[in-house]
Design a protein around this motif. Structure first.
Motif, mmCIF file in Angstrom:
data_model
loop_
_atom_site.group_PDB
_atom_site.id
_atom_site.type_symbol
_atom_site.label_atom_id
_atom_site.label_comp_id
_atom_site.label_asym_id
_atom_site.label_seq_id
_atom_site.Cartn_x
_atom_site.Cartn_y
_atom_site.Cartn_z
ATOM 1 N N ASP A 56 0.805 -1.215 0.000
ATOM 2 C CA ASP A 56 0.000 0.000 0.000
ATOM 3 C C ASP A 56 0.842 1.269 0.000
ATOM 4 O O ASP A 56 0.340 2.357 0.275
ATOM 5 C CB ASP A 56 -0.963 0.002 1.196
ATOM 6 N N GLY A 57 2.124 1.161 -0.314
ATOM 7 C CA GLY A 57 2.958 2.345 -0.443
ATOM 8 C C GLY A 57 4.281 2.226 0.282
ATOM 9 O O GLY A 57 4.534 1.250 0.993
ATOM 10 N N LEU A 58 5.122 3.236 0.110
ATOM 11 C CA LEU A 58 6.450 3.264 0.701
ATOM 12 C C LEU A 58 6.465 4.215 1.895
ATOM 13 O O LEU A 58 5.989 5.355 1.801
ATOM 14 C CB LEU A 58 7.490 3.726 -0.317
ATOM 15 N N ILE A 59 7.018 3.737 2.995
ATOM 16 C CA ILE A 59 7.200 4.559 4.188
ATOM 17 C C ILE A 59 8.690 4.841 4.333
ATOM 18 O O ILE A 59 9.510 3.914 4.286
ATOM 19 C CB ILE A 59 6.678 3.851 5.445
ATOM 20 N N LEU A 60 9.033 6.109 4.512
ATOM 21 C CA LEU A 60 10.428 6.495 4.706
ATOM 22 C C LEU A 60 10.626 6.922 6.153
ATOM 23 O O LEU A 60 9.966 7.844 6.641
ATOM 24 C CB LEU A 60 10.792 7.642 3.762
ATOM 25 N N PHE A 61 11.520 6.221 6.846
ATOM 26 C CA PHE A 61 11.821 6.506 8.248
ATOM 27 C C PHE A 61 13.111 7.301 8.308
ATOM 28 O O PHE A 61 14.199 6.765 8.086
ATOM 29 C CB PHE A 61 11.949 5.199 9.029
ATOM 30 N N PRO A 106 2.642 13.378 3.740
ATOM 31 C CA PRO A 106 2.379 13.440 5.187
ATOM 32 C C PRO A 106 3.594 13.001 6.002
ATOM 33 O O PRO A 106 4.275 12.027 5.657
ATOM 34 C CB PRO A 106 1.205 12.471 5.381
ATOM 35 N N ILE A 107 3.855 13.729 7.083
ATOM 36 C CA ILE A 107 4.941 13.435 8.011
ATOM 37 C C ILE A 107 4.318 13.125 9.362
ATOM 38 O O ILE A 107 3.604 13.957 9.929
ATOM 39 C CB ILE A 107 5.904 14.624 8.146
ATOM 40 N N LEU A 108 4.593 11.935 9.883
ATOM 41 C CA LEU A 108 4.043 11.527 11.173
ATOM 42 C C LEU A 108 5.059 11.815 12.265
ATOM 43 O O LEU A 108 6.212 11.384 12.180
ATOM 44 C CB LEU A 108 3.687 10.047 11.163
ATOM 45 N N TYR A 136 1.902 17.832 8.450
ATOM 46 C CA TYR A 136 2.163 17.009 9.626
ATOM 47 C C TYR A 136 0.892 16.321 10.085
ATOM 48 O O TYR A 136 -0.186 16.917 10.109
ATOM 49 C CB TYR A 136 2.709 17.868 10.765
ATOM 50 N N GLU A 137 1.043 15.062 10.460
ATOM 51 C CA GLU A 137 -0.006 14.330 11.154
ATOM 52 C C GLU A 137 0.535 14.063 12.557
ATOM 53 O O GLU A 137 1.445 13.260 12.737
ATOM 54 C CB GLU A 137 -0.355 13.033 10.430
ATOM 55 N N GLU A 138 0.015 14.789 13.522
ATOM 56 C CA GLU A 138 0.524 14.709 14.888
ATOM 57 C C GLU A 138 -0.085 13.516 15.628
ATOM 58 O O GLU A 138 -1.282 13.251 15.534
ATOM 59 C CB GLU A 138 0.206 16.006 15.627
ATOM 60 N N ILE A 139 0.769 12.816 16.337
ATOM 61 C CA ILE A 139 0.377 11.623 17.089
ATOM 62 C C ILE A 139 0.655 11.874 18.559
ATOM 63 O O ILE A 139 1.652 12.519 18.918
ATOM 64 C CB ILE A 139 1.174 10.393 16.588
ATOM 65 N N ALA A 140 -0.214 11.382 19.406
ATOM 66 C CA ALA A 140 0.005 11.454 20.849
ATOM 67 C C ALA A 140 0.054 10.028 21.389
ATOM 68 O O ALA A 140 -0.965 9.426 21.678
ATOM 69 C CB ALA A 140 -1.098 12.253 21.529
ATOM 70 N N GLY A 141 1.252 9.472 21.453
ATOM 71 C CA GLY A 141 1.396 8.110 21.951
ATOM 72 C C GLY A 141 1.506 7.087 20.847
ATOM 73 O O GLY A 141 1.911 7.380 19.726
ATOM 74 N N GLU A 142 1.132 5.864 21.167
ATOM 75 C CA GLU A 142 1.259 4.747 20.228
ATOM 76 C C GLU A 142 0.134 4.760 19.202
ATOM 77 O O GLU A 142 -0.998 5.157 19.510
ATOM 78 C CB GLU A 142 1.246 3.423 21.000
ATOM 79 N N CYS A 143 0.457 4.286 17.989
ATOM 80 C CA CYS A 143 -0.553 4.279 16.936
ATOM 81 C C CYS A 143 -0.185 3.227 15.898
ATOM 82 O O CYS A 143 0.981 3.137 15.490
ATOM 83 C CB CYS A 143 -0.616 5.652 16.274
ATOM 84 N N ILE A 188 -0.291 2.680 12.349
ATOM 85 C CA ILE A 188 -0.498 3.588 11.216
ATOM 86 C C ILE A 188 -0.855 2.858 9.928
ATOM 87 O O ILE A 188 -1.416 3.461 9.012
ATOM 88 C CB ILE A 188 0.738 4.474 10.990
ATOM 89 N N ARG A 189 -0.505 1.605 9.850
ATOM 90 C CA ARG A 189 -0.873 0.723 8.755
ATOM 91 C C ARG A 189 -1.045 -0.665 9.370
ATOM 92 O O ARG A 189 -0.497 -0.931 10.436
ATOM 93 C CB ARG A 189 0.209 0.664 7.659
ATOM 94 N N PRO A 190 -1.768 -1.573 8.737
ATOM 95 C CA PRO A 190 -1.857 -2.926 9.295
ATOM 96 C C PRO A 190 -0.456 -3.517 9.500
ATOM 97 O O PRO A 190 0.332 -3.621 8.560
ATOM 98 C CB PRO A 190 -2.647 -3.688 8.239
ATOM 99 N N GLY A 191 -0.131 -3.849 10.732
ATOM 100 C CA GLY A 191 1.176 -4.431 11.035
ATOM 101 C C GLY A 191 2.311 -3.441 11.148
ATOM 102 O O GLY A 191 3.474 -3.841 11.230
ATOM 103 N N VAL A 192 2.012 -2.137 11.194
ATOM 104 C CA VAL A 192 3.052 -1.105 11.338
ATOM 105 C C VAL A 192 2.626 -0.153 12.457
ATOM 106 O O VAL A 192 1.572 0.477 12.365
ATOM 107 C CB VAL A 192 3.270 -0.316 10.039
#
Length: 243
Positions: A48-53, A112-114, A141-148, A150-154
């Motif tokens: 479903d796409g490429l994630i760059l860490f 989007p940047i998480l 930016y997509e701001e996160i507060a804690g664990e999430c 973000i994709r199935p299994g990620v």
């Protein structure tokens, strides 16, 4: 120069990207000598796409340039060697927003940047990173507060310590779970030492024992097969199951 770090069949694959290095001065190494450290990012390939860490070393002022003497490898070139382009990246996750981790973000305007909300707020207060690497044309930016998840299994998992808003990325693969730990620890050996301290405590060894990062309990629940780092080419692998 990239290195595939697992993933088979239709499962995700993680590829290391070499984005250069910098020289940490002796005053920051707890020793008498400077230390040359790699700057590593990771590309997570999914159906479903490429994630760059992380995205590499950004432009800095002359004082910071002289202090760390960075040698940059262009993000575009590293992605090209991995067979992709900037346009193929669907999501960016930064472990934190220091200049050596978010330097390529301005090249990815509109993507989007998480980031943890506390990390973004700290970066925007100033005197933390290079402001132009945080707020730039097209920044989303997509701001996160804690664990999430973000994709199935990620999953994004908070791993504070180096910064209050530091986060790691957990990726389920067909051959085991990979943790992209960023700078949660500087070195794989430090991560291993903390894991041994946790093991000793769980096995009831009498104090005194060294403390360990409390979020190791959560990471261990994923039973990681490999843990990868931003400034260490070494990979941590367990000697036994972590449950």
């Amino acid at each position: 120069m990239g290195k595939r770090m697992g993933g088979t069949g239709n499962g995700p694959a993680v590829r290391r990207l070499d984005l250069g290095y910098f020289v940490r001065p002796a005053s920051e190494t707890d020793g008498s000598q400077p230390r040359v450290e790699p700057v590593l990012a990771y590309l997570v390939r999914r159906d479903d796409g490429l994630i760059l860490f992380d995205t590499g070393i950004g432009a800095v002022d002359s004082e910071t340039e002289a202090h760390y003497r960075p040698r940059r490898r262009a993000l575009q070139g590293a992605l090209r060697d991995a067979g992709v382009t900037l346009a193929d990246v669907s999501l960016v996750v930064n472990c934190h927003l220091h200049f050596d981790h978010c330097g390529g973000n301005p090249l990815l305007g509109g993507t989007p940047i998480l980031v943890q909300a506390v990390e973004l707020a700290t970066a925007r207060r100033g005197d933390y990173t290079m402001d132009a690497l945080v707020d730039f044309p097209g920044a989303i930016y997509e701001e996160i507060a804690g664990e999430c998840e973000i994709r199935p299994g990620v999953w994004i998992v908070p791993t504070p310590g180096h910064t209050d808003g530091h986060q790691s990325l957990v990726v389920r693969q067909t051959d085991g779970t990979v943790v992209l730990a960023g700078q949660a620890h500087d070195f794989a050996s430090q991560f291993g030492s903390d894991q041994l301290a946790r093991r000793a405590a769980r096995e009831g060894l009498e104090p005194p024992l060294p403390p360990y990062r409390p979020w190791l309990e959560r990471l261990s629940e994923f039973d990681p097969r490999r843990v990868l780092f931003a400034h260490d080419c070494s990979v941590w692998e367990p000697s036994e199951r972590l449950g």
